[in-house]
Design a protein around this motif. Structure first.
Motif, PDB file in Angstrom:
ATOM      1  N   VAL A  54     -27.836  46.048  15.341  1.00  0.00           N
ATOM      2  CA  VAL A  54     -26.982  45.935  14.152  1.00  0.00           C
ATOM      3  C   VAL A  54     -27.622  46.656  12.970  1.00  0.00           C
ATOM      4  CG1 VAL A  54     -26.066  44.290  12.450  1.00  0.00           C
ATOM      5  CG2 VAL A  54     -25.824  43.827  14.894  1.00  0.00           C
ATOM      6  N   ALA A  55     -28.940  46.517  12.811  1.00  0.00           N
ATOM      7  CA  ALA A  55     -29.630  47.204  11.714  1.00  0.00           C
ATOM      8  C   ALA A  55     -29.531  48.719  11.885  1.00  0.00           C
ATOM      9  CB  ALA A  55     -31.088  46.767  11.648  1.00  0.00           C
ATOM     10  N   ASP A  56     -29.666  49.211  13.131  1.00  0.00           N
ATOM     11  CA  ASP A  56     -29.509  50.649  13.380  1.00  0.00           C
ATOM     12  C   ASP A  56     -28.122  51.128  12.980  1.00  0.00           C
ATOM     13  OD1 ASP A  56     -32.015  51.365  14.314  1.00  0.00           O
ATOM     14  OD2 ASP A  56     -31.539  50.952  16.405  1.00  0.00           O
ATOM     15  N   ARG A  57     -27.102  50.383  13.376  1.00  0.00           N
ATOM     16  CA  ARG A  57     -25.720  50.777  13.059  1.00  0.00           C
ATOM     17  C   ARG A  57     -25.466  50.735  11.559  1.00  0.00           C
ATOM     18  NH1 ARG A  57     -22.771  53.182  17.147  1.00  0.00           N
ATOM     19  NH2 ARG A  57     -23.571  52.325  19.072  1.00  0.00           N
ATOM     20  N   ALA A  58     -25.962  49.688  10.900  1.00  0.00           N
ATOM     21  CA  ALA A  58     -25.708  49.519   9.472  1.00  0.00           C
ATOM     22  C   ALA A  58     -26.433  50.566   8.635  1.00  0.00           C
ATOM     23  CB  ALA A  58     -26.121  48.123   9.024  1.00  0.00           C
ATOM     24  N   LEU A  59     -27.620  50.960   9.077  1.00  0.00           N
ATOM     25  CA  LEU A  59     -28.414  51.898   8.284  1.00  0.00           C
ATOM     26  C   LEU A  59     -28.285  53.346   8.742  1.00  0.00           C
ATOM     27  CD1 LEU A  59     -31.609  49.680   7.941  1.00  0.00           C
ATOM     28  CD2 LEU A  59     -29.803  50.050   6.246  1.00  0.00           C
TER      29      LEU A  59
END
Length: 71
Positions: A37-42
């Motif tokens: 999720v952090a990869d997708r969001a950032l």
């Protein structure tokens, strides 16, 4: 099943292989999911996913040690 007898108290540990594997897989799935999720969001392609998997594995190993080996 392991019984620990000390001072008249009996503790029974229900640590079997299924429990230990579920701790490992659950920790890696949870923290790997947070990394994904952090990869997708950032906007990263694969930075936080491997970090999350490693953190989840390390946390699961610590949890297994703390609950089943040290007790």
């Amino acid at each position: 099943m392991r019984e620990n007898r000390s001072g008249g108290d009996t503790q029974v540990s229900n640590a079997n292989g299924t429990t230990l594997v579920s701790y490992l897989l659950g920790g890696m799935a949870f923290w790997g999911g947070i990394g994904w999720v952090a990869d997708r969001a950032l906007g990263f392609s694969a930075l936080f996913l491997p970090v999350g998997l490693i953190v989840g594995f390390a946390g699961a190993v610590y949890l297994i040690y703390a609950q089943h080996v040290r007790s």
